[in-house]
Structures are given as C-alpha cells and as structure tokens.
Design a protein around this motif. Sequence first.
Motif, PDB file in Angstrom:
ATOM      1  N   THR A 166     -16.435  87.186  -0.003  1.00 40.29           N
ATOM      2  CA  THR A 166     -17.263  88.384   0.128  1.00 40.29           C
ATOM      3  C   THR A 166     -18.625  88.034   0.715  1.00 40.29           C
ATOM      4  OG1 THR A 166     -16.135  89.383  -1.765  1.00 40.29           O
ATOM      5  CG2 THR A 166     -18.263  90.324  -1.133  1.00 40.29           C
ATOM      6  N   LEU A 187     -12.942  84.632  -4.200  1.00 39.47           N
ATOM      7  CA  LEU A 187     -13.137  85.977  -3.680  1.00 39.47           C
ATOM      8  C   LEU A 187     -14.616  86.290  -3.487  1.00 39.47           C
ATOM      9  CD1 LEU A 187     -11.433  88.505  -2.923  1.00 39.47           C
ATOM     10  CD2 LEU A 187     -11.894  89.361  -5.212  1.00 39.47           C
ATOM     11  N   LEU A 195     -15.945  95.827  -6.477  1.00 40.67           N
ATOM     12  CA  LEU A 195     -14.790  95.841  -5.584  1.00 40.67           C
ATOM     13  C   LEU A 195     -14.061  97.171  -5.718  1.00 40.67           C
ATOM     14  CD1 LEU A 195     -13.401  92.243  -6.253  1.00 40.67           C
ATOM     15  CD2 LEU A 195     -15.103  92.960  -4.566  1.00 40.67           C
ATOM     16  N   VAL A 249     -12.275  95.914  -1.163  1.00 39.89           N
ATOM     17  CA  VAL A 249     -11.621  94.630  -1.377  1.00 39.89           C
ATOM     18  C   VAL A 249     -10.455  94.428  -0.421  1.00 39.89           C
ATOM     19  CG1 VAL A 249     -10.067  95.495  -3.161  1.00 39.89           C
ATOM     20  CG2 VAL A 249     -10.758  93.109  -3.188  1.00 39.89           C
ATOM     21  N   ASP A 262      -8.517  83.058  -1.694  1.00 43.23           N
ATOM     22  CA  ASP A 262      -8.713  84.157  -2.664  1.00 43.23           C
ATOM     23  C   ASP A 262      -7.574  84.299  -3.671  1.00 43.23           C
ATOM     24  OD1 ASP A 262     -11.000  84.788  -1.134  1.00 43.23           O
ATOM     25  OD2 ASP A 262      -9.768  85.993   0.225  1.00 43.23           O
TER      26      ASP A 262
END
Length: 928
Positions: free
Chosen positions: A775, A771, A725, A695, A750
């Motif tokens: 990703t 987030l 994560l 992360v 995020d």
Amino acid sequence: MRDYSMLGLFCQEVETQVKSLKQSLSILKQQPSQEGELDTAMRSLHAIAGSAQLIEIDVAATLSEQMRVCLIAVQSGSTPLADALVDRLLHAGDLLIEISAATSDGTLENWLSQHSEDLAQTQTAIAEGDKAAIPPALPQRATEPEHSISSDHPKPNPPSLLLDSSMMELFRLEVEAQATLLNNGLLALESQSHSAQELEALMRAAHSVKGAARIVGLDAAVQLAHVMEDCFVAAQAHTITLNSDRADVLLRGVDLLQSLSQVSDADLPNWLTNHDSEFQTVRSTIEAIRNAEGTAAIQTLKADFVPALAPAESTPTAHEPENPLSPASGEISPADAAAAQERVVRVSADNLNRMMGLAGESLIEANWLPPFADSLMVLKSRQLELSKNLERLQQNAMLNPDLDQDSKSLIDATRQRDQECRDLLNDRLTELEEFIRRSANLSDRLYREVITSHMRPFMDGVQGFPRMVRDLARTVNKQVKLEIVGKSTSVDRDILKKLEAPLTHILRNAVDHGIELPEERIAAGKPAEGTVRVEAMHRGGMLAITISDDGKGITPIALRQQIINKQLAAPKVVAKLTDAELMEFLFLPGFSMSKQVTELSGRGVGLDIAQSMAQEVGGTVRAASQVGKGSSFYFQLPLTLSVVRTLLVEISGEAYAFPLARIDQIITVQPSEISIVENRQYFTLDGINIGLIPVHQVLDLPPPASSPSPLWVVVISDQSNTYGLVIDRCLGERELVVRPLDARLGKVPDISAAALMGDGSLVLIVDVSDLVRSTNALLNSGSIARVAESSNKTPEGIILNDSAPQEKRILVVDDSITVREMERKLLQNRGYVVEVAVDGMEGWNAIRSSPYDLVISDIDMPRMNGIELIKEIKRHPRLGSTPVIVVSYRDREDDRIQGLEAGANYYLTKSSFHDDTLIRAVVDLIGE
C-alpha cells in the motif's frame, strides 16, 4: 408478565414434567443403574425451574433447583440413590403440583403458611442428600522412606564407559528433567533455607542423577551428584544452611551436569578429560560446604568460575520429558509426577504437521455430508409432490367409469411403489443424519486432539528463566524475584520456541534497567527486593503474555530526548506524541535508553527482536510504563500457528482471510463521511484521519461490479501507518487450518498461506505486513484509485429505490412450552414472523428446510442440546452466518463462555423477558 395465560401454561408444564419426573424416579427406585432415566428427571426439573423463574414463582424455582442439584450429585456417583431419598423427591414433586395449583387459584400465600413446615423439612432432607455428595477427605499417603545415601552399595561399574547410545539418551533425558528441579529448588531455598519439602525434592533429584550416571559409567557425574546429595542431607539435618553463596556452587554443579548431558557420544571422552579439573574443584568445594568448612573454598571457586549469565542463545529450550521413571531407583521423581500420568513419545514436527493437515481435511470432508442430506430433503419434498399428484390421479380414475381395470391396477401398483420409496427414503435419510452427526463429531474430536498434541505448557519454555534472573541480579548486585503465572497455559510448541529470545531480552532489560538497586528502592519506599512478573493466559481466543516489573519505569521526557537525539522525528512532532506513541519507538532497531553498552544490554536489539517475532507469528506487542512504578510489555499472539482465527472478506468476488490479530477494527463508512485532501480519500475515526484504500487495486484484482452502501472497511496498521481497506463485504469469522504455500512459489506478494474452506474451496490468507508495504508503494507512485463516492447509483447514474422491507423470520427452539409461548408473544408483538421447535433436533431440521434471519435457542434440551445445535449451524457452509441468541436460565460465567465459544452472538438469561434486553439483542442482530 404474570397474566392468566402464562400461569395456565406454567401449571400445564408442571403437571407434565412432574408426571415424567415421577415415572423416572419410580424406575430408578427399582433399577438405579438406568442413567437415561436420571437425565430425563433432571431435564424435567430444569424445565420447571426455568418456567418458575420466568413468571417469578420463587418457591417452585428454588425447590426444583434443589432437586436437580441433588440428582446431579447422584449422577456423579458420590450420593447413593437410597429409597428414602427417592420417596422424598417424589413428595417434593407432589408439593410442586400443589404450588402450581395454589398459584393458579391465587391462594399461594395461604398454602405457604399451611405447609411451611412440610416444605422446610423436604428442602432440608434434599439438601442433606446433597451434602452427602462431598467425599470424605482422602487418607494421607504414607511418607516414602528416604533414599539411602550411602555409596557402599555393591553396584559394579559397567565394563565400559558407554553401554550404548540408547542408555546415554536415557541419561540425558534424566539430567534434563532433574536439572530443572535442582535449579528451581535451589532458587527457592535462597528465600527459605530450611524448607523440608524443597530439600527432600533436591535430595531425590541428585540421587536420580547419580543412579543414571552410574548405569552409563560416568564416574565424574556419579561423584558430583553424590556429594550434592550428601550436601542436601546435611541441610535436612540442619548441619549447614544453604545461603546464596553456597547455592552458587551447587548451581555450578548443576551446570556441569547439564553441559555433560549435551555432549555427543563421540566427543564425550575428550570432554571429560578437558573438564576433569573443573569437576574436581566443584566437588571438593561442595564437600567443604557439607562439612561446614566451605567459606574459603567458595571464594576460591568464585575466583576461578564466574556464574554463567545465561545468555539468550543458551537458555534451556522447551523439552518433552520422555523418561519420568528414574533409571536408578525405579521411582517417579517429584519433577515428573504430573508427566508420569501419560506416556510421551517422540514425534517429529513434520509428522505433526502432516497429521494436522489430514485432520483438517477430515473435518472438511465431513462438511460435504450436510449439503448432500439437504439435497435428499429436497428430493423428499418433490417426492411428496409426486405422491399428491398420484393420489389425485387415483381419485380421478375411481370417478372415471371408462377407465379399464388394467389401468386402475397400474395406478394402484404405482401408488404402492411410491409409498415404499417414501418409506425407504425416510429411513435412509434418518440414518444419514445420524451418520452425519457421528462423522462430524469424530472429525471434530480428531481435529482438536491433533491441535492439542501440538501444544505444550507455557512452563516448558520458561523453566530456565528463574535461574537466569537470579544470576543476572547477583551480577549487578540487585535483589530480584521472578514470578511466573499461568505455567500450565497451553502454547503452540513453535510459538513457545520463538518466545525464548524476546522474553530473555525483556527480562534482561527489566533486571538491568528497570529494577533499582536495593538502597534506591528503600529510599523510594519500596521493598529492597524487586519483582518481575511473567503471566500467560488465554484471552479472547488469543495467547496473552505480560512481562512487568515494579522498577523505576521509563521517563517520557528522557524518551522524547532520545528520539530527538537519534533524529527519528522532528522536535515539534515528538512534543505532540502521546505516551503510547512514544513507546512504539522502543521497538525500532538500534534504539536503546541505556547510556552505555554493557555485557547485559545497551545495544538496542532486544525489543526489535520482540517486535519481529510477534509480527512473524501474526501477533502484536506493545509497551506501557509509569514513572516510579515500573514497565510492562504485552504480547498478543495466536494460540497456535497451525490454526488461525481469521476474518473472511470478499474482494472482487473472491474470498480472502485476514488474521484477526492483525486487524485493528472493522467498521462501515457512509459515502457522506468521506473527505478528499490532496486528491486522497479519508475518513475520521476517533479523531484520526485514516486513508481509504481500494484493496482490490493493491492485490491487483479487477474492480467489483458494484460498491455497497455503506462501505465495509477493514482498518489495519503498522508502527507508523494506518489504512482503511475497502472490501466488498464481510463473510464472518472462521478458524482455518494453515496450509503453507509450496516453496517453489517463493514469496507470494501480500499472501502468507492458504487454507481450505468447509466446502473444499481454497482461500488465501493475507500477509498484513506485506500488504501495508504494498500500500505504501502504491501511494508513493501516486496511482491510487478512488472508492465509490455515491454507492446508491448504478453505472448509468440511475438512483435505485430501496425495496420494501421484508418480514424478518425467527426460529425459537425450547423444550419448555412456557418459554416458547413467552418468546413467540414478545417477538410477534414487535412484528417478527416466529416459528417454534420443541428441541434441538427439530430446530436443526427446521433451519435446514426453511430460511430464518435469526435463531433463539435454549441450552438444556433432549435429543440435541443448544450447544450442539449452535455448532451444527456454525459448521454448515450455507447456514454459518445465521445469528444465534442463547436464552437460558443458567447464569454462570462458565456457561456464558461456553455458549459464546460455540458461536452464539448473545447469551441472555431468561430474566431478560422482564425488560427489553431480548428485543434489543434481536434488533441489534437483524433490525426491526
């Protein structure tokens, strides 16, 4: 466990506590107002009951518990502490002494056979004293005289249409409050047409509206409310019956009154002119109903005015009744009987948000004091060391004949001054600790009150739904009943407002798609009337809302076919989807199971709105269905948007907060469990491969200096992706006061908001949806990094040896010597280092002075009880992560919930000493 050492401790405990009990009872006999003595007596009995249960002396446990319950009744003020009752309690104390002595001698059975009659009489007398605590039934209130419905009262009309804006505002508030009562009452009358209670409430509501309209000179509203009132009186006299068709007309009248109340002062004259004919038509139809001549008039009215379908945008929103006192009669209306208990004033949302921020800062400022007190404790310990050095210096001076008298006098004076400083420091430290407790308590109460002011009952947001469901059902020729459970459940006012549209769409779908026609339900063996149920409750620190129906449900085969028709997935993939995965497609934009678009549904926008709303507030929504039995939708939402429960984690040495509602799981993964497929790392959880994501790379942070072993992994997901994560470590759960980011920053990638920690430091709250998108973008770019595959190596590749295991230190806090010794013996036999404290205050001082791996505490203790101790520990910035186990003789579910909500990791009863429950809990929290 019943060995001689434990019996000896029990006898010592009984002797000590009975002595204290008798002293308190003697004082209470002379001075019944001494509540402190009553508390002391109950604590003594609590200690005896706990010790007796521990070594299984049931007769002592039962007797002492009966005595304690009797004193609780005395404390509540419902049972007088008569001299006879005091004497009986004193005699019961003597019996406890005799029981403990007989137990010690092994002659308890003989004693019971000789004193059974005395014991039974004593218990009966104490029980009768307890029964006296039940208050007699309150006398029934006299029935209020009925309102006069005559319009012949000499009440002159105001000289103008509008007296002033403030009076119109009172009229609007009155109509808003009474319209809810009128709607609900008319819906209830459809199933029980002659309910005297409902008709009385309806008559009073119409009377209140009439009086309010007369004050502001709205003759059209006065006349309409008057004929409605006459109609309800006729129904009370059984002259007419209010069936569904007649209820349609009366509901139309309620709609007109509501529409009138929503018109601005400036537009009111034109609005009244444009709707005058509508008022006259509805009024004349209601008059015909009152005279039992309404059949033809009703048909005419229904031809002219179709009942409103209550679209989502017009559903009544949450409101706050601000004038529960009827301006016409001065009486409190039934709809606002509860609300009249408190005054309600208007406060803007901005004011509430600012108050929330200030309350949060006050709580944080209070948290600065304990570290300061800790530093004074360190200063105190160093001063003690200095005092010891001065003492040795003084002793050396006395032994040294060469030292002159002035030097000796100087040393004596220094010693005296040192003693004065020590005394002063002790006094100030005691005062500071008391101030810290008061300040923390005050800040916490302020914080809770502000949060409470931001909440509204769930019913405020759904009060328009019964009418909406009723009108929708009549439109599609169905019979549907709406049940609302949890009306008083507290909900954040912002969430309540956001819930309106999603719930409206789901209820529309339930009526249009879910509930079958009456003949279809009867053929399927169901009652002709379908049921839609809306339930709200607090569960696990979240708001849980369930909307369910007993209709036909969703057929998985039809759902699979619709997914294929819309080309949302390949047929082979659709065939392998589980029922839960199929249900997720219902929330996609534009997806609908309806074969045709109607005025009610079929456009595929309703459930998409529900999904968007849940994600917007940091919650989730899911669906479930059984063919032939119905469908259900489950919302899990935060209790408030102002405070969020989070998981604090460390990423690259910085603290971040993940909303708990958006976390699927928190797990640890061993390096050996990591697999690599197509240059991407995975681990398997419940048979599903989950990709590992560092992360720190997604958040564009530097990599951590080292990787833990095993890896800490936070599992998050959206509708189609699940990721693990990798974080540095977990810091525990926290409730954080949300502070919105400055609007000038725009949308920070995020990150959704910020919050202040207990030490005043800033922590960022992660936007999980954003987030996941970041990703996905990082994975598509092919630049994802790998996490450490072997975390037990240094950067140079040298394998680190595990250090020798250190002894685990445990603090036991209990005011019962029997329990303390029992716990100490059990834990020491398992190799733990155990220290004890006799009450909560001593335990609090001990844990601040020395590090402990675990705290085991009782609940009922003098000076500071166990709940207060746990809250102090969890509130402390340095000690907040220390695990706590509650061991109490209280075994009610409410007591267990109170302990766990305070922050305890386990809540055990003292019967756990008889098996390995306590040891297993300790091992689970801190290991062997």
